[in-house]
Design a protein around this motif. Structure first.
Motif, PDB file in Angstrom:
ATOM      1  N   GLU A   1     -16.003  70.424 -20.159  1.00 29.01           N
ATOM      2  CA  GLU A   1     -15.525  71.317 -19.100  1.00 29.01           C
ATOM      3  C   GLU A   1     -14.887  70.516 -17.975  1.00 29.01           C
ATOM      4  O   GLU A   1     -13.824  70.870 -17.455  1.00 29.01           O
TER       5      GLU A   1
ATOM      6  N   LEU B   1     -10.999  70.868 -16.903  1.00 23.80           N
ATOM      7  CA  LEU B   1     -10.591  71.251 -15.551  1.00 23.80           C
ATOM      8  C   LEU B   1      -9.857  70.119 -14.847  1.00 23.80           C
ATOM      9  O   LEU B   1      -9.266  70.320 -13.792  1.00 23.80           O
TER      10      LEU B   1
ATOM     11  N   ILE C   1     -11.137  67.377 -13.531  1.00 27.34           N
ATOM     12  CA  ILE C   1     -11.850  66.899 -12.350  1.00 27.34           C
ATOM     13  C   ILE C   1     -12.126  65.403 -12.495  1.00 27.34           C
ATOM     14  O   ILE C   1     -12.694  64.969 -13.493  1.00 27.34           O
TER      15      ILE C   1
ATOM     16  N   ILE D   1     -10.675  70.003  -5.490  1.00 24.83           N
ATOM     17  CA  ILE D   1     -11.761  70.622  -6.268  1.00 24.83           C
ATOM     18  C   ILE D   1     -11.633  72.140  -6.251  1.00 24.83           C
ATOM     19  O   ILE D   1     -11.748  72.800  -7.282  1.00 24.83           O
TER      20      ILE D   1
ATOM     21  N   LYS E   1      -8.889  73.251  -8.505  1.00 20.53           N
ATOM     22  CA  LYS E   1      -9.236  73.094  -9.920  1.00 20.53           C
ATOM     23  C   LYS E   1     -10.306  74.077 -10.368  1.00 20.53           C
ATOM     24  O   LYS E   1     -10.311  74.521 -11.519  1.00 20.53           O
ATOM     25  N   LEU E   2     -11.207  74.397  -9.475  1.00 19.91           N
ATOM     26  CA  LEU E   2     -12.265  75.343  -9.819  1.00 19.91           C
ATOM     27  C   LEU E   2     -11.848  76.792  -9.534  1.00 19.91           C
ATOM     28  O   LEU E   2     -12.585  77.722  -9.842  1.00 19.91           O
TER      29      LEU E   2
ATOM     30  N   ALA F   1     -17.624  76.828  -4.800  1.00 23.51           N
ATOM     31  CA  ALA F   1     -17.425  75.679  -5.692  1.00 23.51           C
ATOM     32  C   ALA F   1     -18.749  75.226  -6.296  1.00 23.51           C
ATOM     33  O   ALA F   1     -18.852  75.004  -7.505  1.00 23.51           O
TER      34      ALA F   1
ATOM     35  N   LYS G   1     -20.047  77.897  -8.781  1.00 23.45           N
ATOM     36  CA  LYS G   1     -19.300  77.891 -10.048  1.00 23.45           C
ATOM     37  C   LYS G   1     -19.548  76.604 -10.839  1.00 23.45           C
ATOM     38  O   LYS G   1     -19.701  76.645 -12.064  1.00 23.45           O
ATOM     39  N   ALA G   2     -19.629  75.509 -10.134  1.00 26.23           N
ATOM     40  CA  ALA G   2     -19.855  74.218 -10.798  1.00 26.23           C
ATOM     41  C   ALA G   2     -21.206  74.206 -11.512  1.00 26.23           C
ATOM     42  O   ALA G   2     -21.330  73.713 -12.634  1.00 26.23           O
TER      43      ALA G   2
END
Lengths: 159, 159
Positions: free
Chosen positions: B92, B96, B98, B136, B139-140, B148, B151-152
């Motif tokens: 993931e 994404l 990251i 971030i 991207k999220l 963030a 969701k992370a």
DNA sequence: GCCAAAATCATCCTAAAGTATGAATAAGAT
DNA sequence: ATCTTATTCATACTTTAGGATGATTTTGGC
């Protein structure tokens, strides 16, 4: 290594044993009556009896011995994936003196809503949300909403 | 329920059995020579032999037979509550896009640190932290740090 | 009905967070 | 060696969050 080796009471096996013994003795009687026995050496006859009853004894023993039971406990690890269903610690909430409305705000905070969005959802003004959140921070002894969420989850106040 | 029932090779027991048998037969010979046997009914003599060898057989069997082992498997479920050890979804993170540094910032964010505190911990400037956090959020696909973090954690990017 | 706690709202101010843009440098891959 | 990406930093600005204080209104318990 310990093991239990006990004789169980099994009537069927004893019955078979007894019948076998009776049969052999009956056979002996018949042979004796017909003078068959003494056509052979008594030694061999006795030996045959010994062997037969040894076999019978072995058979009886095998039937009667209870199996050794080895209990093997296998620990199966089950991971709990349902983080949603972590029970909320009502005591902690009470101890910290967090009110219902504050909890509402805290829960929406944890979902990432802004104060304005929280105000919209709860039908209250932005100022009220600020007041609630400020009170929450004091009660949780934190300085920011992110800390509040982190601590609240740690204390199982929210999920 | 399976169980193993095998005969083990135990020479000592066989030796004892053989010696016992020889002893009994020798006794028989002596009695026969001295005409003791026939002072009694042959029936009783044969019965005694049978009993002796039955006992010997039982003893032999108990000595030779390995205990029947019944393995009873009990599965014990052990629940593990380690939320810390939730495996991080590297795929993931890669999908994404990251970066490592962004992940660093995200993790400290999740602990409730302010941008300034994060800057201090990572030895970078506040502006850099802001740049990272903004990236971030893009991207999220979120708007705030609280979202963030939420969701992370949901995506198992952080724990 | 009264009282305390909870909930509501406001105002003013400061701090922190987030956006937009530009740019320099370091690190990895081709 | 070159090119891309990651990392770093800066400046200026906007938005949101948070603190302090005071006040009004509900509400539940006695």
């Amino acid at each position: 290594m310990k093991f239990a080796l006990r004789l169980g009471i099994k009537y069927k096996e004893f019955l078979i044993y007894g019948m076998s013994m009776a049969l052999v003795l009956l056979l002996l009687k018949v042979m004796e009556a017909n003078f068959i026995v003494f056509n052979y050496r008594l030694d061999f006859f006795i030996g045959a009896i010994a062997i037969v009853f040894t076999v019978l004894g072995v058979w009886l023993a095998l039937k009667l011995v209870k199996p050794k039971v080895v209990t093997q406990v296998i620990e199966k690890e089950v991971y709990i994936e349902n983080q949603d269903k972590i029970e909320i610690d009502q005591k902690e909430i009470a101890e910290l003196g967090i009110s219902k409305r504050e909890l509402d705000v805290l829960n929406l905070m944890a979902k990432g809503l802004s104060n304005e969005e929280i105000a919209g959802k709860l039908f209250i003004s932005l100022n009220t949300v600020k007041t609630h959140s400020s009170n929450i921070f004091v009660k949780l002894d934190v300085k920011r909403r992110t800390q509040a969420v982190e601590k609240a989850k740690r204390l199982k106040i929210i999920n």
